[in-house]
Design an enzyme around this catalytic site. Structure first.
Site, PDB file in Angstrom:
ATOM      1  N   HIS A  67       0.930  -1.304  -0.045  1.00  0.00           N
ATOM      2  CA  HIS A  67       0.044   0.052  -0.011  1.00  0.00           C
ATOM      3  C   HIS A  67       0.769   1.336  -0.053  1.00  0.00           C
ATOM      4  O   HIS A  67       0.604   2.462  -0.597  1.00  0.00           O
ATOM      5  CB  HIS A  67      -0.741   0.079   1.128  1.00  0.00           C
ATOM      6  CG  HIS A  67      -1.715   0.995   1.228  1.00  0.00           C
ATOM      7  ND1 HIS A  67      -2.544   1.215   2.522  1.00  0.00           N
ATOM      8  CD2 HIS A  67      -2.014   2.247   0.611  1.00  0.00           C
ATOM      9  CE1 HIS A  67      -3.456   2.289   2.166  1.00  0.00           C
ATOM     10  NE2 HIS A  67      -3.138   2.810   1.082  1.00  0.00           N
ATOM     11  N   GLU A  70       2.370   1.803  -3.407  1.00  0.00           N
ATOM     12  CA  GLU A  70       1.019   2.415  -4.183  1.00  0.00           C
ATOM     13  C   GLU A  70       1.255   3.702  -4.178  1.00  0.00           C
ATOM     14  O   GLU A  70       1.169   4.365  -4.951  1.00  0.00           O
ATOM     15  CB  GLU A  70      -0.220   1.710  -3.894  1.00  0.00           C
ATOM     16  CG  GLU A  70      -1.430   2.095  -4.567  1.00  0.00           C
ATOM     17  CD  GLU A  70      -2.429   2.901  -3.666  1.00  0.00           C
ATOM     18  OE1 GLU A  70      -2.640   3.900  -3.672  1.00  0.00           O
ATOM     19  OE2 GLU A  70      -2.819   1.895  -3.008  1.00  0.00           O
ATOM     20  N   HIS A  71       1.297   4.376  -2.990  1.00  0.00           N
ATOM     21  CA  HIS A  71       1.272   5.659  -2.673  1.00  0.00           C
ATOM     22  C   HIS A  71       2.579   6.432  -3.118  1.00  0.00           C
ATOM     23  O   HIS A  71       2.755   7.427  -3.827  1.00  0.00           O
ATOM     24  CB  HIS A  71       1.049   6.204  -1.327  1.00  0.00           C
ATOM     25  CG  HIS A  71      -0.442   6.249  -0.557  1.00  0.00           C
ATOM     26  ND1 HIS A  71      -0.807   7.087   0.095  1.00  0.00           N
ATOM     27  CD2 HIS A  71      -1.034   5.111  -0.513  1.00  0.00           C
ATOM     28  CE1 HIS A  71      -2.171   6.953   0.532  1.00  0.00           C
ATOM     29  NE2 HIS A  71      -2.347   5.368  -0.014  1.00  0.00           N
ATOM     30  N   GLU A 145       4.680   9.050   3.207  1.00  0.00           N
ATOM     31  CA  GLU A 145       3.788   8.300   2.755  1.00  0.00           C
ATOM     32  C   GLU A 145       3.469   7.024   3.736  1.00  0.00           C
ATOM     33  O   GLU A 145       2.365   6.643   3.865  1.00  0.00           O
ATOM     34  CB  GLU A 145       3.824   7.869   1.314  1.00  0.00           C
ATOM     35  CG  GLU A 145       3.772   8.937   0.178  1.00  0.00           C
ATOM     36  CD  GLU A 145       2.612  10.033   0.297  1.00  0.00           C
ATOM     37  OE1 GLU A 145       1.378   9.240   0.382  1.00  0.00           O
ATOM     38  OE2 GLU A 145       2.522  11.213   0.239  1.00  0.00           O
ATOM     39  N   GLU A 167      -4.437   6.466   7.315  1.00  0.00           N
ATOM     40  CA  GLU A 167      -5.407   6.134   6.392  1.00  0.00           C
ATOM     41  C   GLU A 167      -5.803   4.584   7.058  1.00  0.00           C
ATOM     42  O   GLU A 167      -7.315   4.376   7.305  1.00  0.00           O
ATOM     43  CB  GLU A 167      -4.678   5.818   5.115  1.00  0.00           C
ATOM     44  CG  GLU A 167      -5.973   5.289   4.106  1.00  0.00           C
ATOM     45  CD  GLU A 167      -5.347   4.939   2.634  1.00  0.00           C
ATOM     46  OE1 GLU A 167      -4.432   5.415   2.486  1.00  0.00           O
ATOM     47  OE2 GLU A 167      -6.190   4.091   2.056  1.00  0.00           O
TER      48      GLU A 167
HETATM   49 ZN   LIG Z   1      -4.022   4.503   0.382  1.00  0.00          ZN
END
Ligand SMILES: [Zn+2]
Length: 975
Positions: A67, A70-71, A145, A167
């Site tokens: 994840h 991905e960011h 991130e 998040e």
């Molecule tokens: Zn995310």
């Protein structure tokens, strides 16, 4: 042109070509000769082109490395070395979709655009991002991130910060989020699915920079990629570009990304977990019970399509037998199912919510008794027929909502492709539908229940129960851990953290240089159409009823909306009026019991439902129009039948079944609770607006937190309130369904309109014709400034007001301001620096405006950021090129491609709100004419809004209590 199997096209060898009539496409599968990358191409006339590249990324732990990658890859790359190329593209491209997503075992990077030049720009930035990200040279990207130790000054408290960290804290705040995670964990202890690919906040800080880099090196390689091209495009040109600019530079590589299937269990696993609620909350009836089954492979057509259908049959449809049995036995107050076909071994779950730990064995017993009974006596064939019809309708309509069609097909393809299956198998649905229709004459679904549930021991019985104050305890532990860690550090080590923190802040506060920004490709204003599209509505009268017609091609489907004007309802009855809408089509009529009624709807239509709705008037904030709407979508040869069903519901609905009424109320409560936990930003925006806007205040009464309290009141004292409720419902039913307040809206061609006219009297004839009086509703502006406290770990912070009330007018350039605030100021202050997952502004023609944060670890800091927005606007100064970027980004939002249904919806909304084509053209002209000076002048408008100080925060009880001075009212939402 013709393509030949085995021929090399720009480095790609065509392996297979097939015509897929279901989706009007020619599908081609290519293999990249040098790297072995596979590319799926779907050729058709859809102008909304899609490109995606995906990688198989099975995580080995729960640090969230997939994840975070991905960011992070979208934070600058070789050719596009700005801090966030992704954000620059959102600001300034004509994309119709731009995102990246991490799943349990894959990461995908899809884009869509209707403009060819833009499409190539987006492909270029995305391919460069995934193959050449700046993470190798900029350590701060992982810090920002992912996670980092945050310490601005040595004497401060040491904390963890990071976008993904927050998040996921938010994701794990909701019990449903924890439940879904634990289901996978309990079923797949030995393979990748036991790990949380998104990252568990507990383990995210275990991620090292080395592991982060190594993971990228291993998985982000063409040989591990799944590339997709879709729509009306020049294929050769795309292949040439992808090959020459990117893939040709790589060699074939062996990558071990294999996902091993989990070995079966010999007996059902029984497990228990807890989630946090507030110390003050009552912990009864807050337990989740879930039975979960591992069901074969996603590459098995029977599993993928039929179990999905079975889930609907057993647990979703009104009167679904398993749902009904669990509700009848009062196991939970809300019952639902889930089927996840997007992993190697799909999972079927049966979930009872708002239950108790003590009911676990009874839950198991009711499920097995009911399923055994169903296998023995068979499922109602009408229910099966209805569910198959509903699925088929959806597939043929192919209305993918806000998503580009191509993206949905890519996701379908990945569900088999990623596991070595034929990527086209789930796109070609015709075969599976024909097959499953045979079940109407066999006991196919009963066999499936036996095979995948009754005889299946690869399953878990999961209890997720509430634990008072768990979040607070965990937070204290974390605080202590970080404090101890801080105390253990040497002066030198502390200085290093302070230095790294400040380096990160400096990087975040320093804008990209104009030279760097110019690396991001940009269209010119000439690439943009100057005219707004037509959204015509024709008004016709038929037997004294007004029909609004949006004439557009709909593939023989009629989208109908019978709108009953709601001002005839007395003010005190408004929440009852909303409940009437929620109950209709879900209770018995004189003709059918509610299960038969649901079957009739499913068999004959794509959908039919009642709902309350409000249309504001964009020219006069004090005017608004409430309706009870009956919406249906139906193939034109079934219009007559849909009218019969609608007439029956309108005229013959019975409110006699107390148990059923209670069930529906309980389900509504449960669904609003989910929204309060997972979409608190929507709640906060609606709530703030209700302080100053009459329409928003009405909306609160029919669907927001006010409505929730109304429903809870009834549920808590149901036996005493039910008789009064029933008589109210009959009274309102008799009042609202009246010829004099009906207007009909249809989206379709003349053929559909004529069929409507021929058949609508079936409904009109059962309506009352009595004269109606319209009521005036009172409204008083009140600055309530509420803190709505929930057990979440994050906040949703909102502040707003109506600028028309402050003497300002609406202007299209405000939409450009929205783009600037959303992707510059609020993005940097509240997301990048503050660590919130998101932050946005809402601006409406009515004058309503708000700032709101999403999954935010802060409260007062965010309000401070809102208050300082005018300073940012006052000193706003960018080059013409940057300004063009903001304008293009704003236009791309106005020009989102519309499906026939959404086109009708948009046309209706404009009509009801009094917005003409001229208004829309003026708005577009104003957007295109916006310059730096226009933007700067808005500092006063924003300042005046902020000065009104209307706020609402939904979320973290601890945080709200700590900052209680900000509020006038503190409310414990679930008490
Ligand atoms: Zn995310």
């Amino acid at each position: 042109m013709e393509y030949k199997i085995g021929t090399n096209y720009n480095g790609f060898i065509l392996v297979r070509e097939e015509n897929i009539k279901e989706v009007n496409s020619i599908a081609r599968i290519f293999e990249h000769e040098k790297t072995g990358a596979i590319l799926l191409h779907m050729e058709n006339d859809d102008t909304n082109k899609v490109f995606s590249i995906g990688f198989k990324t099975p995580p080995e732990d729960s640090t969230g490395v997939m994840h975070i990658l991905e960011h992070s890859v979208l934070c600058g790359s070789r050719k596009f070395p700005t801090k966030e190329p992704f954000v620059e593209l959102v600001k300034g491209s004509l994309n119709t979709f731009l995102n990246a997503m991490t799943f349990s075992d894959k990461t995908i990077y899809p884009i869509a655009s209707q403009n060819e030049k833009d499409f190539f720009n987006l492909m270029d930035v995305y391919l460069d991002a995934v193959f050449y990200p700046n993470i190798y040279k900029t350590k701060e990207i992982l810090m920002q991130e992912g996670w980092h130790y945050d310490l601005e000054k040595k004497e401060d408290e040491l904390t963890y910060k990071g976008v993904v960290y927050n998040e996921m804290k938010g994701a794990f705040s909701s019990p449903e989020g924890i439940l879904m995670r634990k289901i996978q964990e309990t079923l797949f202890p030995d393979n990748t699915y036991s790990n949380e690919s998104g990252g568990d906040p507990k383990y995210i800080p275990d991620l090292t920079y080395e592991q982060f880099i190594d993971t990228h090196k291993k998985y982000y390689h063409p040989s591990n990629s799944y590339i997709f091209l879709y729509g009306d495009m020049n294929l050769e040109k795309c292949l040439k570009f992808i090959n020459e600019e990117y893939l040709a530079d790589f060699d074939r590589k062996e990558i071990d990304a294999e996902i091993k299937p989990q070995e079966k269990y010999n007996s059902i696993k029984d497990v228990e977990y807890t989630y946090s609620i507030s110390e003050e909350d009552d912990d009864s009836e807050k337990t989740f019970l879930a039975l979960n089954y591992v069901t074969g492979r996603s590459t098995d057509e029977e599993v993928y399509m039929d179990l999905n259908l079975l889930e609907y049959i057993l647990l979703e449809a009104e009167g679904a037998p398993l749902k009904k049995a669990l509700l009848d036995a009062e196991i939970g107050k809300d019952v639902f199912g889930s089927f996840d076909g997007g992993i190697l071994q799909p999972v079927f779950s049966i979930i009872a919510k708002n239950s108790d730990v003590s009911k676990k064995e009874e839950f198991r017993k009711v499920v097995y008794d009911t399923l055994n009974d169903i296998v023995k006596n068979g499922i109602d064939k009408k229910l099966i027929e209805g569910c198959i019809n509903a699925f088929e309708f959806r597939l043929r309509e192919a209305d993918t909502g806000g998503y580009p069609k191509g993206l949905v097909y890519y996701m379908n393809a990945m569900d088999s492709w990623l596991y070595g299956g034929d990527p086209l198998m789930h796109i070609k649905y015709e075969h599976a539908i024909e097959n499953v229709k045979k079940s109407l004459n066999t006991n196919h679904f009963e066999e499936l229940i036996k095979k995948y549930m009754l005889d299946n021991t690869h399953a878990s019985l999961l209890t997720l129960k509430p634990e008072k104050g768990l979040a607070q305890r965990e937070e204290n532990e974390l605080k202590e851990k970080l404090e101890n860690y801080k105390n253990s550090l040497s002066e030198e080590e502390l200085n290093k953290i302070v230095e790294e923190t400040n380096n990160l802040i400096l990087r975040q506060s320093t804008p990209d240089s104009p030279e760097l920004l110019e690396t991001i490709p940009l269209l010119s204003l000439d690439d943009i159409g100057k005219e707004v599209e037509d959204l015509p509505i024709n008004k016709v009268k038929h037997n004294d009823i007004e029909i609004l017609h949006c004439n557009t091609f709909t593939s023989n489907i009629a989208y109908l909306n019978f709108m009953f004007y709601g001002k005839c309802i007395a003010e005190d009855d408004i929440p009852y009026f909303s409940l009437l809408g929620n109950l209709l089509a879900k209770v018995d009529t004189k003709t059918y019991d509610y299960k038969e009624l649901s079957n009739e709807i499913l068999i004959n239509t794509g959908d039919m439902y009642f709902r309350n709705n409000v249309y504001g008037n964009d020219k006069d904030e004090n005017k608004y129009y409430p309706f009870l709407e009956v919406r249906t979508k139906v193939m034109d040869d079934k219009i007559y039948k849909s009218m019969e069903i609608m007439a029956d519901i309108v005229k013959n609905s019975l409110f006699e079944d107390n148990k059923r009424i209670r069930e529906v109320i309980r389900e509504l409560i449960s669904r609003i609770e989910m929204m309060l936990m997972q979409a608190g930003h929507q709640v906060a925006v609606g709530r703030v607006a209700s302080y100053f806007s009459p329409a928003a205040s009405y909306m609160e009464k029919i669907s927001g937190y006010d409505y929730y309290k109304f429903l809870k009141d009834i549920e808590n004292d149901f036996d005493n309130k039910i008789e009064n409720l029933k008589s109210k419902l009959y009274e309102l039913q008799n009042t609202i369904f009246n010829k004099n307040n009906l207007m009909v809206f249809i989206t379709g061609e003349d053929k559909e309109l004529n069929l409507l006219k021929e058949n609508m009297n079936k409904v009109v004839d059962v309506l009352s014709a009595e004269a109606l009086n319209n009521n005036d509703y009172t409204f008083n502006e009140e600055q309530k400034n509420e803190g709505l406290m929930t057990p979440a770990n994050v906040d949703y912070v909102c502040k707003g007001y109506n600028f028309k009330k402050l003497g300002y007018d609406y202007n299209g350039s405000l939409l450009v301001l929205k783009t600037i605030l959303g992707y510059d100021y609020l993005w940097n202050r509240v997301r990048v620096k503050g660590g919130a997952y998101g932050c946005m502004s809402t601006i409406a023609r009515t004058g309503n405006m708000a700032f709101v944060s999403y999954r935010d670890p802060n409260l007062t800091e965010t309000l401070k950021a809102f208050n300082e927005a005018p300073d940012f606007i006052k000193s706003f100064d960018v080059s013409d090129r940057e300004m063009t970027k903001y304008i293009i980004g704003t236009i791309s939002n106005l020009d989102m491609p519309l499906t026939p249904a959404s086109k009708g919806e948009k046309a209706l909304g404009m009509y009801m709100r009094g917005i003409t084509k001229e208004d829309r053209q003026r708005e577009r002209d104003e957007v295109l004419d916006t310059n730096v000076e226009t933007i700067k002048e808005y500092n006063k408008l924003i300042e005046d809004i902020m000065k009104k100080d209307f706020i609402c925060v939904v979320g973290d009880e601890k945080k709200i209590k700590a900052d209680k001075d900000v509020f006038k009212n503190l409310i414990n939402v679930f008490n």
